[in-house]
Scaffold this active site. Structure first.
Site, PDB file in Angstrom:
ATOM      1  N   GLY A  92      14.939  -2.418 -55.160  1.00 21.29           N
ATOM      2  CA  GLY A  92      14.904  -0.967 -55.067  1.00 21.29           C
ATOM      3  C   GLY A  92      14.842  -0.458 -53.634  1.00 21.29           C
ATOM      4  O   GLY A  92      15.217  -1.168 -52.682  1.00 21.29           O
ATOM      5  N   GLY A 141       9.887  -4.538 -58.951  1.00 22.58           N
ATOM      6  CA  GLY A 141       9.731  -4.710 -60.398  1.00 22.58           C
ATOM      7  C   GLY A 141      10.991  -5.287 -61.011  1.00 22.58           C
ATOM      8  O   GLY A 141      12.085  -5.137 -60.456  1.00 22.58           O
ATOM      9  N   ASP A 185      14.594   3.076 -62.712  1.00 23.27           N
ATOM     10  CA  ASP A 185      14.366   4.524 -62.703  1.00 23.27           C
ATOM     11  C   ASP A 185      15.618   5.310 -62.286  1.00 23.27           C
ATOM     12  O   ASP A 185      15.633   6.525 -62.389  1.00 23.27           O
ATOM     13  CB  ASP A 185      13.224   4.880 -61.732  1.00 23.27           C
ATOM     14  CG  ASP A 185      11.903   4.256 -62.143  1.00 23.27           C
ATOM     15  OD1 ASP A 185      11.820   3.748 -63.274  1.00 23.27           O
ATOM     16  OD2 ASP A 185      10.950   4.283 -61.343  1.00 23.27           O
ATOM     17  N   THR A 240      12.924  -2.703 -51.184  1.00 21.76           N
ATOM     18  CA  THR A 240      13.692  -3.915 -50.859  1.00 21.76           C
ATOM     19  C   THR A 240      14.775  -3.600 -49.834  1.00 21.76           C
ATOM     20  O   THR A 240      14.995  -4.363 -48.886  1.00 21.76           O
ATOM     21  CB  THR A 240      14.362  -4.466 -52.139  1.00 21.76           C
ATOM     22  OG1 THR A 240      13.351  -4.657 -53.118  1.00 21.76           O
ATOM     23  CG2 THR A 240      15.091  -5.766 -51.880  1.00 21.76           C
TER      24      THR A 240
HETATM   25  N1  LIG Z   1       9.577   0.233 -45.386  1.00 19.34           N
HETATM   26  C1  LIG Z   1       9.670  -1.058 -45.647  1.00 19.34           C
HETATM   27  N2  LIG Z   1       9.971  -1.936 -44.664  1.00 19.34           N
HETATM   28  C2  LIG Z   1      10.070  -3.248 -44.913  1.00 19.34           C
HETATM   29  N3  LIG Z   1       9.875  -3.809 -46.132  1.00 19.34           N
HETATM   30  C3  LIG Z   1       9.563  -3.006 -47.144  1.00 19.34           C
HETATM   31  C4  LIG Z   1       9.442  -1.581 -46.970  1.00 19.34           C
HETATM   32  N4  LIG Z   1       9.125  -1.032 -48.159  1.00 19.34           N
HETATM   33  C5  LIG Z   1       9.030  -2.055 -49.041  1.00 19.34           C
HETATM   34  N5  LIG Z   1       9.309  -3.235 -48.434  1.00 19.34           N
HETATM   35  C6  LIG Z   1       9.272  -4.553 -49.070  1.00 19.34           C
HETATM   36  O1  LIG Z   1      10.295  -4.676 -50.060  1.00 19.34           O
HETATM   37  C7  LIG Z   1       9.814  -5.401 -51.177  1.00 19.34           C
HETATM   38  C8  LIG Z   1      10.004  -4.601 -52.448  1.00 19.34           C
HETATM   39  O2  LIG Z   1       9.446  -3.292 -52.295  1.00 19.34           O
HETATM   40  P1  LIG Z   1       8.786  -2.508 -53.513  1.00 19.34           P
HETATM   41  O3  LIG Z   1       7.682  -3.314 -54.083  1.00 19.34           O
HETATM   42  O4  LIG Z   1       8.490  -1.152 -53.061  1.00 19.34           O
HETATM   43  O5  LIG Z   1       9.905  -2.529 -54.639  1.00 19.34           O
HETATM   44  P2  LIG Z   1      11.311  -1.835 -54.707  1.00 19.34           P
HETATM   45  O6  LIG Z   1      12.326  -2.675 -54.039  1.00 19.34           O
HETATM   46  O7  LIG Z   1      11.224  -0.423 -54.226  1.00 19.34           O
HETATM   47  O8  LIG Z   1      11.572  -1.905 -56.271  1.00 19.34           O
HETATM   48  P3  LIG Z   1      10.927  -0.982 -57.420  1.00 19.34           P
HETATM   49  O9  LIG Z   1      10.012  -0.001 -56.764  1.00 19.34           O
HETATM   50  O10 LIG Z   1      12.111  -0.343 -58.058  1.00 19.34           O
HETATM   51  O11 LIG Z   1      10.253  -1.922 -58.323  1.00 19.34           O
HETATM   52  C9  LIG Z   1       8.356  -5.724 -50.901  1.00 19.34           C
HETATM   53  O12 LIG Z   1       8.260  -7.046 -50.446  1.00 19.34           O
HETATM   54  C10 LIG Z   1       7.978  -4.723 -49.843  1.00 19.34           C
HETATM   55  O13 LIG Z   1       6.939  -5.140 -48.991  1.00 19.34           O
HETATM   56  O1  LIG Z   2       3.800  -2.527 -62.827  1.00 22.48           O
HETATM   57  P1  LIG Z   2       4.683  -2.808 -61.676  1.00 22.48           P
HETATM   58  O2  LIG Z   2       5.308  -4.141 -61.711  1.00 22.48           O
HETATM   59  O3  LIG Z   2       4.062  -2.500 -60.369  1.00 22.48           O
HETATM   60  O4  LIG Z   2       5.927  -1.820 -61.774  1.00 22.48           O
HETATM   61  C1  LIG Z   2       5.849  -0.508 -62.210  1.00 22.48           C
HETATM   62  C2  LIG Z   2       6.887   0.327 -61.541  1.00 22.48           C
HETATM   63  O5  LIG Z   2       8.131  -0.282 -61.463  1.00 22.48           O
HETATM   64  C3  LIG Z   2       9.151   0.649 -61.803  1.00 22.48           C
HETATM   65  O6  LIG Z   2       9.692   0.266 -63.025  1.00 22.48           O
HETATM   66  C4  LIG Z   2      10.232   0.604 -60.768  1.00 22.48           C
HETATM   67  O7  LIG Z   2      10.765  -0.674 -60.755  1.00 22.48           O
HETATM   68  C5  LIG Z   2       8.495   1.996 -61.904  1.00 22.48           C
HETATM   69  O8  LIG Z   2       9.038   2.840 -62.864  1.00 22.48           O
HETATM   70  C6  LIG Z   2       7.091   1.610 -62.231  1.00 22.48           C
HETATM   71  O9  LIG Z   2       6.177   2.531 -61.745  1.00 22.48           O
HETATM   72 MG   LIG Z   3      10.626   1.395 -55.173  1.00 19.78          MG
END
Ligand SMILES: Nc1ncnc2c1ncn2[C@@H]1O[C@H](COP(=O)(O)OP(=O)(O)OP(=O)(O)O)[C@@H](O)[C@H]1O
Ligand SMILES: O=P(O)(O)OC[C@H]1O[C@](O)(CO)[C@@H](O)[C@@H]1O
Ligand SMILES: [Mg+2]
EC number: 2.7.1.11
Length: 434
Positions: free
Chosen positions: A178, A87, A209, A181
């Site tokens: 996050g 996000g 968050d 990532t």
């Molecule tokens: N365990 C994992 N191993 C490899 N890649 C992952 C894993 N978890 C998530 N990713 C990849 O990392 C990228 C971002 O992951 P995700 O959508 O969960 O967002 P995030 O980095 O946690 O940010 P946020 O949740 O704060 O928005 C995606 O392309 C996802 O497929």
């Molecule tokens: O609507 P999207 O883009 O999946 O993102 C929502 C999520 O992203 C976050 O802001 C984390 O980046 C969470 O608080 C929320 O649940």
């Molecule tokens: Mg996340």
């Protein structure tokens, strides 16, 4: 005293992986270099360090961030890459800009790729051509919210991503995102090592968050709290202007309610703060609301999106990255409050405010902007010195290095026995709603 985010671990291994010895004199001028032995204490209270001190050993400490006198990479021979995933969050463009400016001005790196749309941009079959970033092209990007690179969720194959890095001669990949990532970044680093490639992977933790472990505050969090204040101010103004009125504000916070908690501390407008870490019953909340209306005539409720999930039917839905899609607690509470007072034949004035995406898309405020700049520079210095599989962190007022394994080991949550949560309860005056 435990700190917010202190998981009470006793065996903390902050050892940072390195690609090899540094032999190249750093081109960075006019700066005091950081010694490789530089450490920042993990604990800030003497009592917490006592077990180690009693044994005569060093208490846990993180490696200090900053420029090294000798670097691993020859800046004239490598390209660098930047990717943003997950996000959006205030400050993403500030971090991109800081990395590019530091690579250009501190190290004279000639080629910097901005991979488009998250990890998709590292997989050639998607056809997202990388942007070539220069000091000029990033000059003004900190003025806008979002990410100029685009972002995405969803898994990609580490071998395909590493192939792209190899093809483009990328020596350092900066992963801004996050927990997901950084887990992805870890897999890229491992795959590069498996293939014997000298590729450094440096993460810059992004989470509005504020839920990543071993980093005291993530960039964008302060902007989010400042923006949330506008919503709680509006909620209070609306509630105060009418009889028997309730304003309900939903804020982001999937598993950790830091934005909601800090927005309570900013002013004393909020009467109920609901976070994922503190359970409540619907009955308890509704009765407390009724009692508050009888006593004061108005109430402001702030709810973090992950709170009260046990009150709703769980959906089996997940997003592309596998994150569970939570039920909408804001709408659920809005309807439940309306029904409850209708059934009790009590007329109320209910206002519902959901500023989530408005908050997330803002540009960084001045404090976050400066924070992003320093995080970006710390990331560049770490990458140039050949460190890998790590994220840059801010801990005990210092910039530090943390292994990705630790950063993603568990989610940082509000400790409900901490001073933070106690202060929230004191400010709101909310009763136990179990
Ligand atoms: N365990 C994992 N191993 C490899 N890649 C992952 C894993 N978890 C998530 N990713 C990849 O990392 C990228 C971002 O992951 P995700 O959508 O969960 O967002 P995030 O980095 O946690 O940010 P946020 O949740 O704060 O928005 C995606 O392309 C996802 O497929
Ligand atoms: O609507 P999207 O883009 O999946 O993102 C929502 C999520 O992203 C976050 O802001 C984390 O980046 C969470 O608080 C929320 O649940
Ligand atoms: Mg996340």
């Amino acid at each position: 005293m435990r700190q917010e985010g202190d998981m009470g671990n006793t065996e903390l291994d902050f050892t940072i992986e390195r690609l090899g010895e540094c032999h190249i004199p750093s081109p960075v001028k006019g700066i005091r270099f950081v010694d490789d032995d530089g450490r920042v204490l993990y604990h800030s209270h003497l009592q917490e360090m006592k077990p180690w001190l009693d044994e005569g050993i060093h208490p846990p400490a993180m490696e200090a961030a900053g420029p090294r006198e000798k670097v691993f990479f020859d800046p004239s021979r490598i390209a660098c890459g930047i990717v943003t995933c997950g996000g959006i969050c205030p400050g993403l463009n500030d971090v991109i800009r800081s990395i590019v400016l530091s690579l250009c001005h501190h190290y004279c790196v000639q080629k910097i790729y901005g991979f488009r749309f998250g990890y998709e941009g590292l997989v050639q079959r998607y056809g997202h051509k990388p942007l070539e970033l220069t000091a000029d092209s990033v000059a003004q990007i900190h003025e806008i919210g979002g990410t100029i690179l685009g972002s995405s969720r969803g898994p990609q194959e580490p071998s395909e991503m590493v192939k792209t890095l190899e093809d483009l001669n990328v020596g350092i990949l900066f992963t801004i995102g996050g927990d997901g990532t950084q887990r992805g970044a870890q897999k890229i680093a491992e795959e590069a090592t498996r293939r014997g490639l000298e590729i450094s992977v440096i993460g810059i933790p992004k989470t509005i968050d504020n839920d990543i472990s071993y980093i005291q505050a993530t960039f964008g969090f302060e902007t989010a709290v400042a923006e949330a204040r506008r919503a709680t101010y509006a909620a209070h103004t609306e509630a105060d202007a009418a009889r028997n009125s309730i304003s309900l504000v939903k804020l982001m916070g999937r598993d950790s309610g830091f934005i909601a908690a800090y927005s309570v501390l900013v002013n004393s407008h909020v009467n109920f703060c609901l976070v994922p870490e503190a359970r409540f019953t619907l009955d308890g909340l509704l009765r407390a609301l009724k009692e508050r209306l009888e006593r004061r005539g108005h109430a402001v409720v702030v709810v973090a999106e992950g709170a009260g999930q046990n009150l709703m039917e769980a959906t089996a839905e997940r997003d592309a990255s596998g994150n569970i899609k939570y039920g909408d607690i804001g709408i659920f509470l809005r309807d439940a409050i309306r029904d409850y007072f209708r059934k009790a034949s009590l007329e109320i004035n209910l206002k519902y405010i959901d500023p989530s995406y408005i908050i997330r898309s803002m540009p960084a405020n001045p404090h976050d902007a400066a924070f992003c700049l320093l995080l970006g520079q710390s990331a560049v210095h770490a990458g140039m010195s050949g460190r890998t599989n790590m994220v840059v962190s801010f801990w005990n007022r210092e910039f530090t290095h943390v292994p990705i394994t630790l950063a993603v080991s568990q989610r940082k949550k509000i400790d409900t026995s901490s001073m933070l949560w106690n202060s929230v309860l004191a400010v709101t005056g909310q009763p136990d709603m179990m």
